[in-house]
Design a protein around this motif. Structure first.
Motif, PDB file in Angstrom:
ATOM      1  N   SER A  40       1.246  -1.848 -13.581  1.00  0.00           N
ATOM      2  CA  SER A  40       0.373  -1.149 -13.251  1.00  0.00           C
ATOM      3  C   SER A  40      -1.125  -2.287 -13.072  1.00  0.00           C
ATOM      4  O   SER A  40      -0.985  -2.953 -13.460  1.00  0.00           O
ATOM      5  CB  SER A  40      -0.090   0.094 -13.056  1.00  0.00           C
ATOM      6  N   SER A  41      -1.998  -2.604 -12.029  1.00  0.00           N
ATOM      7  CA  SER A  41      -2.674  -2.644 -12.140  1.00  0.00           C
ATOM      8  C   SER A  41      -4.163  -1.873 -11.816  1.00  0.00           C
ATOM      9  O   SER A  41      -3.601  -0.477 -10.940  1.00  0.00           O
ATOM     10  CB  SER A  41      -4.008  -3.663 -10.911  1.00  0.00           C
ATOM     11  N   PRO A  42      -5.102  -1.424 -12.223  1.00  0.00           N
ATOM     12  CA  PRO A  42      -6.189  -0.091 -12.093  1.00  0.00           C
ATOM     13  C   PRO A  42      -6.446   0.079 -10.433  1.00  0.00           C
ATOM     14  O   PRO A  42      -5.962   1.093  -9.694  1.00  0.00           O
ATOM     15  CB  PRO A  42      -7.838  -0.596 -12.371  1.00  0.00           C
ATOM     16  N   ASP A  43      -6.319  -1.791  -9.283  1.00  0.00           N
ATOM     17  CA  ASP A  43      -6.118  -1.486  -8.036  1.00  0.00           C
ATOM     18  C   ASP A  43      -5.123  -0.707  -7.037  1.00  0.00           C
ATOM     19  O   ASP A  43      -5.213   0.271  -6.083  1.00  0.00           O
ATOM     20  CB  ASP A  43      -6.324  -2.926  -7.216  1.00  0.00           C
ATOM     21  N   TYR A  44      -3.895  -1.043  -7.950  1.00  0.00           N
ATOM     22  CA  TYR A  44      -3.145  -0.651  -7.131  1.00  0.00           C
ATOM     23  C   TYR A  44      -2.771   0.939  -7.690  1.00  0.00           C
ATOM     24  O   TYR A  44      -1.922   1.760  -7.056  1.00  0.00           O
ATOM     25  CB  TYR A  44      -1.990  -1.368  -8.083  1.00  0.00           C
ATOM     26  N   GLU A  45      -3.166   1.168  -8.786  1.00  0.00           N
ATOM     27  CA  GLU A  45      -3.305   3.035  -8.884  1.00  0.00           C
ATOM     28  C   GLU A  45      -4.416   3.325  -8.558  1.00  0.00           C
ATOM     29  O   GLU A  45      -3.924   4.884  -7.638  1.00  0.00           O
ATOM     30  CB  GLU A  45      -3.590   3.334 -10.872  1.00  0.00           C
ATOM     31  N   ARG A  46      -5.359   3.312  -8.057  1.00  0.00           N
ATOM     32  CA  ARG A  46      -5.913   4.137  -7.087  1.00  0.00           C
ATOM     33  C   ARG A  46      -5.466   3.813  -5.718  1.00  0.00           C
ATOM     34  O   ARG A  46      -5.519   4.708  -4.956  1.00  0.00           O
ATOM     35  CB  ARG A  46      -7.480   3.009  -6.814  1.00  0.00           C
ATOM     36  N   GLU A  47      -4.926   3.256  -5.472  1.00  0.00           N
ATOM     37  CA  GLU A  47      -3.853   2.613  -3.487  1.00  0.00           C
ATOM     38  C   GLU A  47      -2.645   4.110  -3.775  1.00  0.00           C
ATOM     39  O   GLU A  47      -2.335   4.634  -3.062  1.00  0.00           O
ATOM     40  CB  GLU A  47      -3.364   1.923  -3.270  1.00  0.00           C
TER      41      GLU A  47
END
Ligand SMILES: CC(C)(COP(=O)(O)OP(=O)(O)OC[C@H]1O[C@@H](n2cnc3c(N)ncnc32)[C@H](O)[C@@H]1OP(=O)(O)O)[C@@H](O)C(=O)NCCC(=O)NCCS
Length: 181
Positions: A40-47
């Motif tokens: 996971s990445s912070p950007d994908y988690e936000r999405e």
């Protein structure tokens, strides 16, 4: 993996309610974070967490128990007009971000959420149901293959170099397809 789990009569699947957007988003983030490999990445988690947006632009369904505790969540994309339709072809519906709370996995809830999406696609006359997955989503692949989805590698793609997306499609026009998932 043994006989398929029975459908849980205490689990209801219904559209997400506005007051549940945050909780459903957190559930999806937690389910993806529990996958092996730490992809996971912070950007994908936000999405993943943004259920409010998904519910405006597609259909978000949740699985709940009798006291409305959230157990699972899926985004059903009816057709190509939704911004969530990624490589979806004309006449197809799609599934995004299927997730079951890690503490409730293995009870058949993922299968129930998938079943509802297949039913929705069939009811609206879609010719197929399309989705992308990643190589480390082994439980999801098992569910898709059991439901009759097949790999369509020509529709694989890589949004970022270390995330290969594997395309799966269920043909809803073939007789006998979309049977019990
Ligand atoms: C995929 C997911 C939604 C399934 O939810 P679930 O409620 O546990 O699903 P079910 O209980 O209906 O069924 C799980 C099936 O996967 C099988 N399974 C579990 N882990 C597995 C693994 N590592 N490899 C293969 N099969 C596996 C189970 O045995 C069961 O199959 P069976 O009933 O035939 O024995 C859940 O694992 C999840 O949230 N994963 C993280 C997010 C994800 O991968 N999403 C997919 C997006 S494309």
């Amino acid at each position: 993996m043994g006989a398929p789990a029975e459908q849980d009569p205490l689990v209801t699947i219904r559209p997400v309610r506005p007051g549940e957007h945050e909780g459903a988003g957190a559930l999806v983030v937690a389910a993806y974070a529990a996958l092996p490999g730490g992809h996971s990445s912070p950007d994908y988690e936000r999405e993943l967490a943004d259920v409010a947006r998904r519910s405006k632009e597609a259909e978000v369904l949740v699985a709940v128990d009798p006291d409305d505790t959230l157990l699972g969540c899926v985004t059903f994309v009816p057709d190509t007009t939704s911004p969530w339709a990624e490589l979806v072809e004309e006449g197809e519906s799609a599934i995004r971000m299927l997730a079951v709370d890690p503490a409730s996995q293995g009870r058949g809830i993922g299968r129930q959420l998938l079943r509802i999406c297949i039913d929705r696609a069939r009811e609206r006359g879609s010719v197929g149901l399309f989705l992308h997955s990643t190589p480390w989503m082994a439980a999801a692949h098992h569910l898709y293959e059991q439901a009759g989805f097949v790999r369509v590698p020509e529709r694989d793609w890589r949004p970022v170099p270390d995330v290969p997306l594997m395309a799966y499609r269920l043909d809803l026009m073939a007789p006998g397809r979309g049977g019990p998932a």
